[in-house]
Design an enzyme around this catalytic site. Structure first.
Site, mmCIF file in Angstrom:
data_model
loop_
_atom_site.group_PDB
_atom_site.id
_atom_site.type_symbol
_atom_site.label_atom_id
_atom_site.label_comp_id
_atom_site.label_asym_id
_atom_site.label_seq_id
_atom_site.Cartn_x
_atom_site.Cartn_y
_atom_site.Cartn_z
ATOM 1 C CB CYS A 158 11.125 4.093 -0.626
ATOM 2 S SG CYS A 158 9.384 3.975 -0.985
ATOM 3 C CB CYS A 194 8.524 -3.117 1.866
ATOM 4 S SG CYS A 194 7.937 -1.760 2.937
ATOM 5 C CD GLU A 232 0.520 2.910 -2.208
ATOM 6 O OE1 GLU A 232 -0.564 2.527 -2.250
ATOM 7 O OE2 GLU A 232 1.426 1.899 -2.546
ATOM 8 C CG HIS A 274 5.856 3.203 -3.199
ATOM 9 N ND1 HIS A 274 6.029 2.198 -2.473
ATOM 10 C CD2 HIS A 274 4.500 3.174 -3.498
ATOM 11 C CE1 HIS A 274 5.149 1.857 -1.949
ATOM 12 N NE2 HIS A 274 4.022 2.465 -2.448
ATOM 13 C CG ASP A 278 5.697 -2.500 -0.971
ATOM 14 O OD1 ASP A 278 6.676 -2.401 0.022
ATOM 15 O OD2 ASP A 278 5.231 -1.731 -1.697
ATOM 16 C CB SER A 279 3.431 -1.311 2.743
ATOM 17 O OG SER A 279 4.025 -0.275 1.848
HETATM 18 N N1 DGL Z 1 7.500 0.650 -0.725
HETATM 19 C C1 DGL Z 1 7.985 0.794 0.848
HETATM 20 C C2 DGL Z 1 9.532 1.034 1.036
HETATM 21 O O1 DGL Z 1 10.193 0.505 0.434
HETATM 22 C C3 DGL Z 1 7.357 2.203 1.648
HETATM 23 C C4 DGL Z 1 6.017 2.421 1.434
HETATM 24 C C5 DGL Z 1 5.033 2.811 2.726
HETATM 25 O O2 DGL Z 1 5.418 3.906 3.164
HETATM 26 O O3 DGL Z 1 4.381 1.868 2.999
HETATM 27 O O4 DGL Z 1 9.853 1.570 2.073
#
Ligand code: DGL
Length: 293
Positions: free
Chosen positions: A211, A92, A177, A213, A29-30
């Site tokens: 997403c 991600c 974050e 997150h 993931d990012s």
């Molecule tokens: N967790 C990432 C996703 O599912 C995105 C987070 C980011 O913007 O880096 O899209």
């Protein structure tokens, strides 16, 4: 180490130095969001070894261009391959939307046609079709995922009769974050994006959290939803889909080592990763720093 990225770009005379054998399952993931997927995958498939890689030094990806997300994601996939992973899950949505197809079609044949990279969008879309009664679905996601149009396109392929309305939530990942997602300030942004989505289509009965997150905001999102709207978060869906994939591909399952271990890698500071990751996992972890260069 040969310059894999340059040779992929050049295309010719490429002999992958990755080697053969087995290894852990890579989860990418990012940043921290993929931990919500990792947790469910480990609950479903505890016997395997895993390496989690968070590109925390360059997060968020959600507001970056296609080219940049592709470049960053490919670098992380190559790093996981170099560490022995035969199978990598892009946990991600932004990377799945902007980089997965090119990596699968262009890079994997050059790197190693026997390795696999899977994403999170397809399994989510497969599952969601059975959940909506009104056939109106809402998507909450990063700007990058919304602009890619990946969800509506994938849904159209599988469920022609479903209407998708998307709302980009650019503030949500930074709030999470920075560990501000439970604050009063976060309420405003959650309320605003949920309201925008429901105002745009009042027939929505199912909302996808597109997403990784966003499960951390699930309680706040629920607070702004009327009765009868279901929230779909991806962890369990992706975990079940991976279990199904490994069952259907025993040749890959055999190459994924089984020792029940987990390593956490970050491109940022290990102290920062360990303290923030514990918010996502509710447990203490040890992290290792990794350079992608
Ligand atoms: N967790 C990432 C996703 O599912 C995105 C987070 C980011 O913007 O880096 O899209």
């Amino acid at each position: 180490m040969k310059n894999i990225k340059k040779e992929i770009r050049d295309g010719s005379n490429f002999n992958s130095p990755l080697g053969v054998g087995g290894g852990p399952i890579g989860i990418f993931d990012s940043g921290y969001g993929g931990l919500t997927i990792l947790e469910k995958i480990r609950a479903e498939l505890p016997e395997y070894d895993y390496i989690y890689l968070g590109d925390n030094a360059r997060t968020p990806y959600g507001t970056r261009s296609f080219d940049v997300v592709y470049k960053y994601t490919l670098e992380c996939v190559i790093k996981l391959f170099e560490m022995g992973c035969q199978l990598v899950v892009l946990a991600c949505n932004t990377a799945s939307a902007k980089a997965l197809r090119t990596i699968q079609q262009h890079d994997l044949p050059l790197l190693d046609p026997n390795r696999r990279v899977l994403g999170v969008i397809r399994p989510t879309v497969e599952a969601v079709g059975e959940m909506t009664k009104t056939k109106h679905i809402g998507l909450l996601a990063t700007l990058g995922t919304v602009q890619s149009n990946s969800y509506p396109l994938e849904i159209e392929k599988l469920h022609e009769d479903i209407v998708v309305t998307s709302e980009a939530c650019p503030m949500w990942v930074p709030l999470i974050e920075n560990n501000e997602h439970l604050s009063k300030g976060a309420d405003y942004f959650v309320w605003k994006n949920v309201k925008n989505l429901l105002d745009a289509d009042r027939f929505i009965d199912t909302i996808m959290l597109g997403c990784t997150h966003y499960p951390l905001l699930e309680d706040k999102i629920k607070a702004y939803l009327p009765e009868g709207i279901t929230i779909v978060s991806q962890g369990e869906i992706v975990a079940k889909s991976l279990a199904d994939y490994l069952q259907r591909h025993p040749e890959m399952a055999d190459k994924c080592t089984q020792g029940g271990s987990i390593r956490y890698l970050t491109t940022e500071s290990i102290e920062k990763f360990a303290s923030s990751a514990s918010i996502f996992l509710n447990e203490e972890i040890q992290a290792e720093h990794v350079d992608l260069g």
